[in-house]
Structures are given as structure tokens and as C-alpha cells.
Write a protein that holds these residues in place. Structure first.
Motif, PDB file in Angstrom:
ATOM      1  N   TYR A 306       0.789  -1.368   0.079  1.00  0.00           N
ATOM      2  CA  TYR A 306       0.052  -0.082   0.092  1.00  0.00           C
ATOM      3  C   TYR A 306       0.851   1.268   0.014  1.00  0.00           C
ATOM      4  O   TYR A 306       0.769   2.243  -0.628  1.00  0.00           O
ATOM      5  CB  TYR A 306      -0.927  -0.017   1.257  1.00  0.00           C
ATOM      6  CG  TYR A 306      -1.762   1.039   1.426  1.00  0.00           C
ATOM      7  CD1 TYR A 306      -2.844   1.233   0.746  1.00  0.00           C
ATOM      8  CD2 TYR A 306      -1.414   2.299   2.099  1.00  0.00           C
ATOM      9  CE1 TYR A 306      -3.859   2.360   0.969  1.00  0.00           C
ATOM     10  CE2 TYR A 306      -2.049   3.434   2.269  1.00  0.00           C
ATOM     11  CZ  TYR A 306      -3.494   3.275   1.375  1.00  0.00           C
ATOM     12  OH  TYR A 306      -4.124   4.576   1.738  1.00  0.00           O
ATOM     13  N   ASN A 310       1.275   4.026  -2.898  1.00  0.00           N
ATOM     14  CA  ASN A 310       0.712   5.440  -2.590  1.00  0.00           C
ATOM     15  C   ASN A 310       2.141   6.184  -2.570  1.00  0.00           C
ATOM     16  O   ASN A 310       1.992   7.456  -1.861  1.00  0.00           O
ATOM     17  CB  ASN A 310      -0.008   5.429  -1.438  1.00  0.00           C
ATOM     18  CG  ASN A 310      -1.603   4.880  -1.856  1.00  0.00           C
ATOM     19  OD1 ASN A 310      -2.357   5.482  -2.465  1.00  0.00           O
ATOM     20  ND2 ASN A 310      -1.704   3.711  -1.417  1.00  0.00           N
ATOM     21  N   ARG A 333      -4.300  -0.412  -6.582  1.00  0.00           N
ATOM     22  CA  ARG A 333      -4.555   0.610  -5.378  1.00  0.00           C
ATOM     23  C   ARG A 333      -6.046   0.199  -5.210  1.00  0.00           C
ATOM     24  O   ARG A 333      -6.538   0.201  -4.055  1.00  0.00           O
ATOM     25  CB  ARG A 333      -4.428   2.060  -5.947  1.00  0.00           C
ATOM     26  CG  ARG A 333      -5.035   2.831  -4.828  1.00  0.00           C
ATOM     27  CD  ARG A 333      -4.961   4.201  -5.655  1.00  0.00           C
ATOM     28  NE  ARG A 333      -3.790   4.966  -5.353  1.00  0.00           N
ATOM     29  CZ  ARG A 333      -3.458   6.113  -6.218  1.00  0.00           C
ATOM     30  NH1 ARG A 333      -4.125   6.519  -6.858  1.00  0.00           N
ATOM     31  NH2 ARG A 333      -2.255   6.714  -5.832  1.00  0.00           N
ATOM     32  N   GLN A 334      -6.973   0.011  -6.152  1.00  0.00           N
ATOM     33  CA  GLN A 334      -8.377  -0.464  -5.868  1.00  0.00           C
ATOM     34  C   GLN A 334      -8.585  -1.756  -4.950  1.00  0.00           C
ATOM     35  O   GLN A 334      -9.318  -1.818  -4.200  1.00  0.00           O
ATOM     36  CB  GLN A 334      -9.217  -0.456  -7.038  1.00  0.00           C
ATOM     37  CG  GLN A 334     -10.755  -0.516  -7.282  1.00  0.00           C
ATOM     38  CD  GLN A 334     -11.262  -0.769  -8.648  1.00  0.00           C
ATOM     39  OE1 GLN A 334     -10.683  -0.177  -9.691  1.00  0.00           O
ATOM     40  NE2 GLN A 334     -12.523  -0.774  -8.303  1.00  0.00           N
ATOM     41  N   GLN A 337      -7.277  -1.635  -1.249  1.00  0.00           N
ATOM     42  CA  GLN A 337      -7.953  -0.548  -0.279  1.00  0.00           C
ATOM     43  C   GLN A 337      -8.810  -1.297   0.666  1.00  0.00           C
ATOM     44  O   GLN A 337      -8.946  -0.885   1.823  1.00  0.00           O
ATOM     45  CB  GLN A 337      -8.638   0.582  -1.051  1.00  0.00           C
ATOM     46  CG  GLN A 337      -9.231   1.712  -0.372  1.00  0.00           C
ATOM     47  CD  GLN A 337      -7.778   2.327   0.199  1.00  0.00           C
ATOM     48  OE1 GLN A 337      -6.894   2.690  -0.586  1.00  0.00           O
ATOM     49  NE2 GLN A 337      -8.010   2.512   1.505  1.00  0.00           N
ATOM     50  N   ILE A 340      -6.997  -2.633   3.795  1.00  0.00           N
ATOM     51  CA  ILE A 340      -6.570  -1.786   4.436  1.00  0.00           C
ATOM     52  C   ILE A 340      -7.516  -0.957   5.417  1.00  0.00           C
ATOM     53  O   ILE A 340      -7.323  -0.810   6.477  1.00  0.00           O
ATOM     54  CB  ILE A 340      -5.864  -0.629   3.755  1.00  0.00           C
ATOM     55  CG1 ILE A 340      -4.550  -1.565   2.845  1.00  0.00           C
ATOM     56  CG2 ILE A 340      -5.224   0.544   4.619  1.00  0.00           C
ATOM     57  CD1 ILE A 340      -3.589  -1.997   3.601  1.00  0.00           C
ATOM     58  N   ASN A 341      -8.709  -0.798   4.715  1.00  0.00           N
ATOM     59  CA  ASN A 341      -9.774  -0.094   5.373  1.00  0.00           C
ATOM     60  C   ASN A 341     -10.019  -0.580   6.801  1.00  0.00           C
ATOM     61  O   ASN A 341     -10.404   0.085   7.614  1.00  0.00           O
ATOM     62  CB  ASN A 341     -10.947   0.075   4.375  1.00  0.00           C
ATOM     63  CG  ASN A 341     -10.779   1.194   3.560  1.00  0.00           C
ATOM     64  OD1 ASN A 341      -9.830   2.031   3.367  1.00  0.00           O
ATOM     65  ND2 ASN A 341     -11.520   0.976   2.196  1.00  0.00           N
TER      66      ASN A 341
END
Length: 500
Positions: A306, A310, A333-334, A337, A340-341
Motif C-alpha cells: 500500500y 501510494n 490500489r483499488q 484498499q 486496508i480500510n
């Protein structure tokens, strides 16, 4: 006196021989259980501890001594032509004068151009192996043996190669002088775990699915640094192909996890930036993480991916100019996410740090911007000489935390007789005290009075940054004067005199 007694001292006599030392271990334990070698006592003293086997060769200057290889070759040819105690002694003494890591390539080039009787070469190489009491002689003899057809000495070479000081030389001999060497090198790579494994894996050819699978699952794991072999294993093992499967085993996931962590590490020798299949591998790994990510170590790799994805746009502009495409970055990235959220792993990391110290758990907690300083201080009570805890607290750059840490160190470290671990802790503390005037002065004093040159230098630079009144205190001045008059380091003496 008409008669005289000539004393001849032979460098291999009255010393333990290295090859029998290794053979005895392998015969008893089927592996090398004692990394020390009989000649350690000649190479190291009570202060300098023996190096990890195979490490010394990485430090050797690769610029050979002029004419050394040529002169050594001349002596060895003479020894082969007339193998007497005198000629063998001359060669032996020349070998131990320098390191083959420096001159080896030149010697092999010259040796292969000389007409020679292979049987004589082997006889003298074996004589050297039998009598060698110095490691450089073993390395030389293995190299020379490898310049011949040494098929019948495979077992002997393999046994010697199980000691990691000699693995790289044995790998050369196997590749150069035997048939089906790759199988032997693979077997050797599975027997060794440090610099020897690094040497073996670098020369291993991925000629079968089994070898490729081993490279991906076990190949880069070693006791030195996974970063040395991560790229090699990913490349030779075709990691991008293995991860294309819809489902992968837990073993493969763990191996890929280790490789990707190492490729993303700041100290990687060949990093993710150099890896042409980075986008495929990261994308497929994130895909498989939805099934397999169930430990802090698993999530740590996702966190690193991640952060990589980023990075600053300026960094990505350069990546786009190499082998990345914008849509590849956007897809990863998609996909990452949602993983990670969720805050699951922040709670897991916090819970781990309440009971024990774990660097990856600490990084995850900081990733989620959790303040775990109180946890670190609690852990410090359990582990008062854990240098990583000192580093972690100093990294907060918080005045109150650093003052509290210095107070703790002043009461928990044996400042008058520092152990090695305590010296490390003190180093981590004082190297960042330049901006905290007057904080930790007793620690500075202890560093000045220690016999550790690095600690003394750090303490002097801190005092240089502070107001001069502090360094003028009588006890501090006494320690500074002592350094100015006794230090072996010119810069330390100069800085100490300035502070006086």
C-alpha cells in the motif's frame, strides 16, 4: 662450530587440520554443527570475534596484489613437478600470505592456460586439503581441484562445502569440474543457511519445476538477510507465473510473502524497482491475500505494498517511464484498499504490543496513527536493554518521551560498566540528543568515560551542539581531557581539544 642444526618450521605441523575437522562433524551429525574453524585462533583475538562463515570474503579488496597470482602459479607448478617438503612449504606459505577472494579469478585464468598433468594437479590439491591448517589453503586447493575433472571427488567437495566458509569455492569446483553439478548445488543449497546458501542459490539453475517451487518457497530464507536472494528467487522461480493460478497453497503464499517483503525493503540489493514483473506479482499477491492474509506478518506485507503504491507522484512518474503502466497501479490500489480500510489489524497489533515487543506490530500501529508510547515504556521495564525499544521511543521526536527515556536509562543501565547491549542502547539514545540541550547529561558522561570510541565520538558531538557551559563542568572536562590525551582517533582528540 663445524656442525649446525637447521630447524625447519612447517606451517601445517602441530595444528588441527581443517578438512578432517569438517568431515568428523558431517560424519557424526550429517551437517556442520560448529561454525568455528581450527585456524580462528590465528585470525582473531579476544576482542575481535570470529566473522560469520563466508562473510570475510565479501570484504576482501577485489584488486589483486600485482604479480601475486603469477608467482603463486609458478610455485605450484614447481610443487607439481617436484613435490617435496621444500616446494610444498613454499607454495603453502605463499597461499596464506593473501586471500584467494582477491586473486582467485586471475589465478584460474592463468592456471587454465598452462599445460598440466591432471593427475599431478589432483594429487597436490588433495595433499593440500589433507594438510591444510589454514582456510586459505583449503579454498586454494578446492579451486585448483575444480580446474580438473574432479567427478570422483564430488563427495569430498560436498562435505567441505557444507561449511559455509567454503561453499562458494565448492560450487565453483562442482560447476567447473563435474557432471550434473546442478543437482549437487541444489542439495548443497538446502544444507546451508547463510553466506553459503547465498552463493549456492546464485549459481543454481532452475532446470525443473521442483527447483522453481523450492526457490519460491524456501530459496530466499537465510540467516543473513532475505534481501540478498529475493530478486534471484523471484526471477529464477518465475514468481509471476506461479501467482497466476486461481488458487495457491499456503506454502507458496508464505514464500511469496517473504520474497515481496524483501523486494520492498529499503536495503534490498535488487529491489522491486528493478523487477520487471512487479505489477503482475503485486496484483496477484493482493488477489491471493483475500484468502490467505491471517497473521500480522501477512498484513505487514500488504501495508508495505500500500505504501509502495501510494508513493509520491514524482516517484511514480519515474516508474511510469520504466516498466509500470498507470492502469496497473490503479488496479492494485483499488484491490488493496478494502484490505486496508478495516481496522482489524490495528487492534491485533495493539494487543500484541501490550504483551510483547514486535517491530512489525509497531509499524502497523503507527500506520494507523496509534500512540503506543505507553506500551513501549511498559515493555522497556521487561526488556531494559532492548535497543529497538530505545530506537522506537526516540523516533517519536517528542520532548517529554525522550526526557522520560533518558531518566529511565540513567537508572536502569550500568553506566560505569556497560555491557554490549547497554552500549547499543546508549548509542541509540545519545546519537539524537543534539537538539535536547542538557537532557541525559549522565548518559553523555558515561559515554565519554567508556572505552567505546563510537560512544565517545557521539557524546563529543552532542556537547559541541550544546552550550559551552555544560561541557565546562569539572567531571565532564576531566572525561574530555582524558579523550584528548589518550584516544587513538585523531578526530576524537581534535574535537575533545576544541571542547576544552
Amino acid at each position: 662450530m663445524n656442525d649446525s642444526l637447521k630447524l625447519e618450521f612447517l606451517p601445517w605441523e602441530h595444528k588441527d587440520k581443517i578438512v578432517p575437522f569438517i568431515q568428523a562433524q558431517v560424519e557424526t551429525h550429517h551437517k556442520v554443527v560448529n561454525d568455528l574453524l581450527p585456524d580462528d585462533e590465528y585470525l582473531y583475538n579476544d576482542v575481535d570475534l570470529p566473522m560469520t562463515p563466508g562473510l570475510f570474503d565479501t570484504f576482501v579488496d577485489d584488486t589483486p596484489t600485482p604479480f601475486y597470482a603469477k608467482r603463486l602459479l609458478k610455485l605450484f607448478i614447481k610443487q607439481m613437478s617436484n613435490p617435496t617438503t621444500k616446494t610444498r612449504k613454499a607454495t603453502y606459505e605463499k597461499i596464506i600470505f593473501d586471500n584467494i577472494a582477491s586473486y582467485g579469478e586471475e589465478f584460474v585464468d592463468r592456471f587454465q592456460q598452462v599445460e598440466r598433468d591432471e593427475s599431478r594437479v589432483q594429487e597436490e590439491a588433495l595433499w593440500l586439503l589433507e594438510h591444510a591448517a589454514h582456510r586459505e589453503v583449503v579454498k586454494f586447493a578446492v579451486t585448483v581441484l575444480g580446474c580438473t575433472d574432479c567427478e570422483k571427488y564430488k563427495e569430498l567437495l560436498f562435505t567441505i562445502g557444507m561449511h559455509e566458509e567454503f561453499t562458494s569455492y565448492v560450487v565453483f569446483a562442482l560447476k567447473n569440474g563435474t557432471s550434473r553439478a546442478n543437482d549437487q548445488i541444489w542439495q548443497l543449497a538446502r544444507q546451508v543457511h547463510g553466506w553459503g546458501k547465498i552463493a549456492a542459490v546464485e549459481q543454481l539453475e532452475a532446470t525443473s519445476p521442483k527447483i522453481k517451487q523450492w526457490l519460491l518457497i524456501k530459496g530466499c530464507e537465510n540467516t543473513i538477510m532475505d534481501e540478498y536472494l529475493a530478486y534471484t528467487c523471484a526471477d529464477k522461480g518465475d514468481l509471476e507465473v506461479a501467482l497466476e493460478e486461481d488458487e495457491i497453497s499456503r506454502e507458496l503464499y508464505d514464500g511469496a510473502n517473504r520474497i515481496i517483503q524483501a523486494l520492498l525493503h529499503d536495503d534490498a540489493f535488487d529491489s522491486i524497482e528493478d523487477y520487471q514483473y512487479a505489477s503482475i506479482v503485486l496484483s496477484r499477491f493482493v488477489h491471493h491475500a483475500r484468502v490467505h492474509c491471517n497473521t500480522v506478518n501477512d498484513f505487514y506485507t500488504l501495508m508495505k505494498i500500500y505504501e509502495f503504491i501510494n508513493a509520491d507522484e514524482a516517484v511514480w512518474e519515474e516508474r511510469f517511464n520504466n516498466h509500470w503502466q498507470k492502469h496497473e497501479r490503479d488496479a492494485i490500489r483499488q484491490a488493496i484498499q478494502p484490505l486496508i480500510n478495516g481496522h482489524k489489524w490495528s487492534y491485533v497489533a495493539l494487543d500484541m504490543l501490550q504483551s510483547d515487543y514486535d517491530l512489525k506490530a509497531l509499524e502497523i500501529a503507527r500506520f494507523y496513527e496509534l500512540d503506543v508510547t505507553d506500551n513501549l515504556f511498559e515493555l522497556l521495564k521487561k526488556y531494559p536493554t532492548n535497543g529497538e525499544l530505545y530506537l522506537a521511543i526516540m523516533a517519536t521526536n517528542n520532548d517529554q518521551h525522550i526526557k522520560k527515556l533518558c531518566t529511565f536509562a540513567e537508572s536502569h543501565l550500568s553506566l560505569s560498566s556497560l555491557s554490549n547491549d547497554e552500549q547499543d542502547c546508549l548509542q541509540y539514545l545519545i546519537q539524537d540528543l543534539h537538539e535536547y540541550e542538557g537532557v541525559g547529561l549522565p548518559l553523555i558522561q558515561a559515554a565519554l568515560e567508556s572505552d567505546n570510541g563510537s560512544l565517545q565520538y557521539q557524546a563529543l558531538t552532542v556537547l559541541e551542539a550544546w552550550q559551552s557551559e555544560i561541557s565546562q563542568q569539572p567531571s565532564v572536562q576531566a572525561a574530555i581531557k582524558n579523550i584528548a590525551s589518550t584516544s587513538k582517533d585523531k578526530e576524537d582528540r581534535k574535537l575533545a581539544k576544541q571542547l576544552m
